[in-house]
Design an enzyme around this catalytic site. Sequence first.
Site, PDB file in Angstrom:
ATOM      1  N   PHE A 123       0.861  -1.194   0.000  1.00 45.58           N
ATOM      2  CA  PHE A 123       0.000   0.000   0.000  1.00 45.58           C
ATOM      3  C   PHE A 123       0.889   1.232   0.000  1.00 45.58           C
ATOM      4  O   PHE A 123       1.727   1.375   0.898  1.00 45.58           O
ATOM      5  CB  PHE A 123      -0.843  -0.085   1.272  1.00 45.58           C
ATOM      6  CG  PHE A 123      -1.777   1.049   1.572  1.00 45.58           C
ATOM      7  CD1 PHE A 123      -3.082   1.048   1.082  1.00 45.58           C
ATOM      8  CD2 PHE A 123      -1.386   2.092   2.413  1.00 45.58           C
ATOM      9  CE1 PHE A 123      -3.978   2.060   1.421  1.00 45.58           C
ATOM     10  CE2 PHE A 123      -2.276   3.110   2.751  1.00 45.58           C
ATOM     11  CZ  PHE A 123      -3.572   3.084   2.250  1.00 45.58           C
ATOM     12  N   GLU A 127       4.758   9.496   1.769  1.00 44.67           N
ATOM     13  CA  GLU A 127       5.873   9.974   0.943  1.00 44.67           C
ATOM     14  C   GLU A 127       6.934  10.589   1.849  1.00 44.67           C
ATOM     15  O   GLU A 127       6.641  10.942   2.996  1.00 44.67           O
ATOM     16  CB  GLU A 127       5.382  11.041  -0.046  1.00 44.67           C
ATOM     17  CG  GLU A 127       4.337  10.498  -0.986  1.00 44.67           C
ATOM     18  CD  GLU A 127       4.024  11.438  -2.129  1.00 44.67           C
ATOM     19  OE1 GLU A 127       4.573  12.561  -2.161  1.00 44.67           O
ATOM     20  OE2 GLU A 127       3.228  11.037  -2.989  1.00 44.67           O
ATOM     21  N   GLY A 131       3.513  12.410   5.527  1.00 41.22           N
ATOM     22  CA  GLY A 131       3.083  11.190   6.208  1.00 41.22           C
ATOM     23  C   GLY A 131       1.713  11.413   6.798  1.00 41.22           C
ATOM     24  O   GLY A 131       0.697  10.968   6.245  1.00 41.22           O
ATOM     25  N   SER A 132       1.653  12.177   7.886  1.00 42.95           N
ATOM     26  CA  SER A 132       0.364  12.452   8.531  1.00 42.95           C
ATOM     27  C   SER A 132      -0.543  13.281   7.631  1.00 42.95           C
ATOM     28  O   SER A 132      -1.749  13.041   7.540  1.00 42.95           O
ATOM     29  CB  SER A 132       0.599  13.199   9.850  1.00 42.95           C
ATOM     30  OG  SER A 132       1.213  12.343  10.785  1.00 42.95           O
ATOM     31  N   ILE A 157       7.202   1.556   2.746  1.00 45.10           N
ATOM     32  CA  ILE A 157       6.194   0.652   2.156  1.00 45.10           C
ATOM     33  C   ILE A 157       6.399  -0.767   2.673  1.00 45.10           C
ATOM     34  O   ILE A 157       7.231  -1.525   2.159  1.00 45.10           O
ATOM     35  CB  ILE A 157       6.239   0.720   0.597  1.00 45.10           C
ATOM     36  CG1 ILE A 157       6.100   2.179   0.130  1.00 45.10           C
ATOM     37  CG2 ILE A 157       5.160  -0.167   0.002  1.00 45.10           C
ATOM     38  CD1 ILE A 157       4.869   2.911   0.659  1.00 45.10           C
ATOM     39  N   ASP A 240      -9.464   2.832   7.769  1.00 48.06           N
ATOM     40  CA  ASP A 240     -10.443   2.516   8.827  1.00 48.06           C
ATOM     41  C   ASP A 240     -10.363   1.031   9.185  1.00 48.06           C
ATOM     42  O   ASP A 240     -10.493   0.650  10.350  1.00 48.06           O
ATOM     43  CB  ASP A 240     -11.871   2.842   8.376  1.00 48.06           C
ATOM     44  CG  ASP A 240     -12.154   4.338   8.351  1.00 48.06           C
ATOM     45  OD1 ASP A 240     -11.359   5.106   8.927  1.00 48.06           O
ATOM     46  OD2 ASP A 240     -13.175   4.733   7.741  1.00 48.06           O
ATOM     47  N   GLU A 363       0.133   3.528  10.053  1.00 46.00           N
ATOM     48  CA  GLU A 363      -1.317   3.596   9.798  1.00 46.00           C
ATOM     49  C   GLU A 363      -1.969   4.737  10.586  1.00 46.00           C
ATOM     50  O   GLU A 363      -3.102   4.629  11.050  1.00 46.00           O
ATOM     51  CB  GLU A 363      -1.985   2.245  10.032  1.00 46.00           C
ATOM     52  CG  GLU A 363      -1.382   1.210   9.083  1.00 46.00           C
ATOM     53  CD  GLU A 363      -2.267   0.068   8.719  1.00 46.00           C
ATOM     54  OE1 GLU A 363      -3.496   0.239   8.737  1.00 46.00           O
ATOM     55  OE2 GLU A 363      -1.726  -0.992   8.384  1.00 46.00           O
TER      56      GLU A 363
END
Length: 380
Positions: A123, A127, A131-132, A157, A240, A363
Amino acid sequence: MDFDLTEEERLIRDTARDFAQKEIAPKAAEIDKNGRWPAEIVAQMSELGFMGVAIPEAYGGAGMTALAYAIAMEEVSAACASCGVIMSVNNSLFCDPVYKFGSAEQKRDVLTPTAQGKLIGCFGLTEPMSGSDAQTMATGATKTSDGWVLNGAKNWITNGPHADHIIVFVVTDRSGSKVKHTAFLVKKGTPGYTQNAPDHKLGIHGAHSCTVFFDNCHVPDSAVVGNVGEGFKVAMATLDGGRIGIASQALGIARAALEAATAYAKERKSFGVPLTSHQAIQFMLADMATELDAARLLTWRAAKMKDAGARHSSESAQAKLYASEASTRIAHKALQIFGGYGYSTEYPAERHYRDARITEIYEGTSEIQRIVIAANLLKA
Ligand code: CAA
């Protein structure tokens, strides 16, 4: 909320626990020490249906619930957190969006073998400079007569070095007041799609990650996942579900830390009695067990909501926030109970401590989970 497990969920718990403790746990320290990609365990997990737990059988998955997935993730992660995240990226971050948003052709040709574990997925959202703040990405694609040309880079990744496909999110329209993103499936070997060597990290050493590059990488129109311009929503909806996976990974690490510390405290003596006779140790164990159960309740609630088809952004964020921070606290206390031995690679406490920490970052950091929770709280 009813947490009686179905027969199927009990079966996957028992199967996963048995497999993880017999086949994975004895290798976890070696995988960590050598930073080894556990190919044979990935193959075994594929045989058991763990690479596509909640994907329907028609598309190569095990056809189970999101709760069953969370349960299996906890068991695998309790044995080896690297194996846990390899499984979670394949399940939640790759198979899930291709199942939900992919075309019939993508489901047949890519999802099915990936949910079977014959192929591996990854996924690409993060970059080097975003990020956030995921929307502010630099990677983009321009339209050609028969497809798109991608340019840019994605980093951290997980599974990247071994993945056969990446679902990647790029900007495809900068003309309006809001940039628009699109999700693409890119196959390994596509000219212009390359990667660098695996990253060096504090923990989860067996779960290789890397930076991937798109250099005039041409993909056909059929590589678009979902609708052009709606890729950011694909990414957010995917996370999610992904956050349930990482919450479950955090639970597994925390449980393993608690179990190891409890066993050690029963055997080790100080001041003439086992450590467990000291109230200081009892209180630590009590807090660890309580936080672990609270984290599991939040995680299973989010999974149940996903199974019910309800929006679960806030519940997943709460589960991920609490479980990851609890996991770090639990692993910290476990190491303290071990004392000097906890700091040594002779015992698993230091690995749990290092592995737990990443669950607060990937995540979506804890700060991002709080943003999601607050946004949902305040929008009413
Ligand atoms: N489902 C569907 N749509 C969603 C959504 C969701 N959960 N969340 C937001 N959206 C939609 C919004 O409705 C909005 O749509 P409109 O433009 O039509 O109004 C659009 O997406 C943009 O939403 P926001 O305005 O809320 O977006 P934002 O720029 O303020 O960012 C954020 C929101 C929550 C901070 C987001 O950027 C985010 O989650 N950041 C963290 C990124 C992250 O988790 N990265 C992890 C990388 S993967 C990884 O770590 C893998 C690994 O190694 C294991």
